[in-house]
Enzyme design. Structure first.
Site, PDB file in Angstrom:
ATOM      1  N   ASP A 174       0.830  -1.204   0.000  1.00  0.00           N
ATOM      2  CA  ASP A 174       0.000   0.000   0.000  1.00  0.00           C
ATOM      3  C   ASP A 174       0.868   1.259   0.000  1.00  0.00           C
ATOM      4  O   ASP A 174       2.082   1.201  -0.202  1.00  0.00           O
ATOM      5  CB  ASP A 174      -0.964  -0.014   1.194  1.00  0.00           C
ATOM      6  CG  ASP A 174      -0.246   0.005   2.551  1.00  0.00           C
ATOM      7  OD1 ASP A 174       1.001   0.135   2.584  1.00  0.00           O
ATOM      8  OD2 ASP A 174      -0.944  -0.110   3.581  1.00  0.00           O
ATOM      9  N   GLU A 209       3.956   0.982   2.154  1.00  0.00           N
ATOM     10  CA  GLU A 209       4.864  -0.144   1.912  1.00  0.00           C
ATOM     11  C   GLU A 209       4.598  -1.306   2.866  1.00  0.00           C
ATOM     12  O   GLU A 209       5.504  -1.915   3.423  1.00  0.00           O
ATOM     13  CB  GLU A 209       6.329   0.323   2.000  1.00  0.00           C
ATOM     14  CG  GLU A 209       6.825   0.882   0.694  1.00  0.00           C
ATOM     15  CD  GLU A 209       7.229   2.348   0.780  1.00  0.00           C
ATOM     16  OE1 GLU A 209       7.405   2.864   1.891  1.00  0.00           O
ATOM     17  OE2 GLU A 209       7.358   2.976  -0.282  1.00  0.00           O
ATOM     18  N   GLU A 263       7.764  14.812   7.990  1.00  0.00           N
ATOM     19  CA  GLU A 263       6.833  13.771   7.574  1.00  0.00           C
ATOM     20  C   GLU A 263       5.705  13.617   8.585  1.00  0.00           C
ATOM     21  O   GLU A 263       4.534  13.575   8.232  1.00  0.00           O
ATOM     22  CB  GLU A 263       7.582  12.449   7.433  1.00  0.00           C
ATOM     23  CG  GLU A 263       6.740  11.286   6.947  1.00  0.00           C
ATOM     24  CD  GLU A 263       7.591  10.035   6.744  1.00  0.00           C
ATOM     25  OE1 GLU A 263       7.712   9.580   5.593  1.00  0.00           O
ATOM     26  OE2 GLU A 263       8.139   9.518   7.738  1.00  0.00           O
TER      27      GLU A 263
END
Length: 382
Positions: free
Chosen positions: A169, A172, A328
């Site tokens: 997905d 990963e 992130e």
């Protein structure tokens, strides 16, 4: 209890300009956008998915040259592998099973190579995302999409041949499943390619047929309790699912499934404006991802809930470092704090800057009119 006031308009606009600067400063001479220039597992590599969303932000900012360079790089990655792609598609068309190890990678070196480091490589969503992004960029700036025709044709062939294969997905993970967000990206890419008029009639017919098969499959097996789910047959949601609504259009904004999906993601994964990937996430302790907050905000803006969208933009801006770099994820509300240290020991501190975060900030800022002074009307652009 005191609350932090929202960032000013000048602060928000300044972060948009800084986002453009961060992305373009780190763009490789090849045109690739490195996922993160400093993070040990990301530097030196580019993903079609991350790069395509980053290019969308850059395109919306108005930097046609930078976005063109990325799409040229992606197109070159595909055309350089023409023989391999044609062999894979031929095998699939003849009914032969293609091993996962033979499939196209999900990440490439900045020069366009496969790379020698082992990775969770078989992911198809990036190819659908690129089809959507390159055609959207061409439409937005009235460019000749024929510039990328050979690569688009190869990409359509690859997606049409392998759309129904289990794969990793967005994160990963879970090679053994068919992921709804992946299927959404493939649907959006195929529909965009057909709509651009760049593919021949035979490809267009096949792409259209596959897109309808994807949509039917998701509506039959990818919906629970009225909303989209993480993978076919699951019971949970994922922070990437809003992409199935906007921008990929697998479920239209006025469909009750769309509203229920956005509400489910908000209810189950949003903590004070920061959106988690999924409830069982342990990566760096399962923090809040800026790009997912931007994605949900993008959807809220498109649905007309601009107050919620502005709240997401404010939250993202509040996570910027002193150098106005966007990470992130952030660790304010970890889902699994006991797992954070193991990832820091393995790969170092969280990826900062993450170019995808900056790209998605630009997308949401543009959707709200921060870049142009006029908010976008999603329905008018569909």
């Amino acid at each position: 209890m005191t609350t932090t006031p929202p960032p000013s308009s000048s602060t928000l606009a300044g972060l948009a300009h800084r986002s453009h600067q961060v992305i373009t400063e780190h763009q490789h001479r090849s045109g690739a956008y490195p996922a993160s220039p400093t993070f040990s597992a990301y530097r030196g590599f580019a993903w079609f998915r991350d790069g395509s969303f980053t290019a969308e932000g850059i395109s919306r900012y108005g930097d046609v040259t930078s976005a063109n360079r990325f799409h040229d790089w992606a197109a070159g990655v595909l055309t350089d592998r023409r023989g391999h792609i044609e062999s894979l598609v031929g095998a699939a068309d003849s009914g032969r099973q293609v091993p996962v190890e033979s499939m196209l990678p999900t990440r490439f070196t900045l020069e366009g190579g496969d790379g020698a480091v082992q990775w969770w490589n078989f992911q198809t969503d990036g190819y659908g995302t690129w089809l959507w992004a390159v055609t959207e960029h061409a439409r937005r700036h009235d460019l000749d999409v024929g510039r990328w025709r050979p690569a688009i044709q190869l990409c359509v062939d690859y997606v049409a041949a392998f759309w129904d294969r289990n794969c990793y997905d967005w994160w990963e993970e879970h090679l053994d499943q068919r992921h709804v967000s992946t299927l959404g990206a493939l649907y959006g890419g195929l529909v965009a390619a057909v709509g651009s008029g760049v593919v021949d009639a035979a490809r267009a017919a096949r792409a259209g047929q596959v897109a309808e098969e994807i949509r039917k499959l998701v509506l039959d097996e990818g919906v629970r309790d009225g909303h989209l789910i993480k993978w076919l047959g699951s019971e949970v949601v994922d922070g990437s699912l809003p992409a199935c609504v906007v921008p990929f259009g697998l479920v239209e904004l006025d469909d009750p499934v769309a509203a229920a999906t956005l509400d489910a993601v908000t209810r189950e994964l949003d903590t004070d404006g920061g959106v988690h990937r999924y409830a069982a996430d342990v990566f760096y302790g399962g923090g809040q991802w800026l790009l997912l907050s931007a994605l949900l905000g993008w959807n809220r803006a498109a649905a007309g809930d601009t107050a919620a969208a502005w709240s997401y933009l404010h939250w993202i801006a509040a996570q910027a470092t002193n150098d106005d770099e966007l990470p992130e994820q952030v660790p304010h509300h970890l889902l699994a704090p006991e797992h954070r240290a193991e990832w820091v020991e393995r790969w170092g501190t969280v990826a900062t800057p993450l170019l995808w975060s900056h790209g998605m900030y630009l997308v949401l800022a543009d959707e709200l009119g921060l870049l142009t002074g006029e908010p976008r009307q999603w329905q008018e652009r569909r």
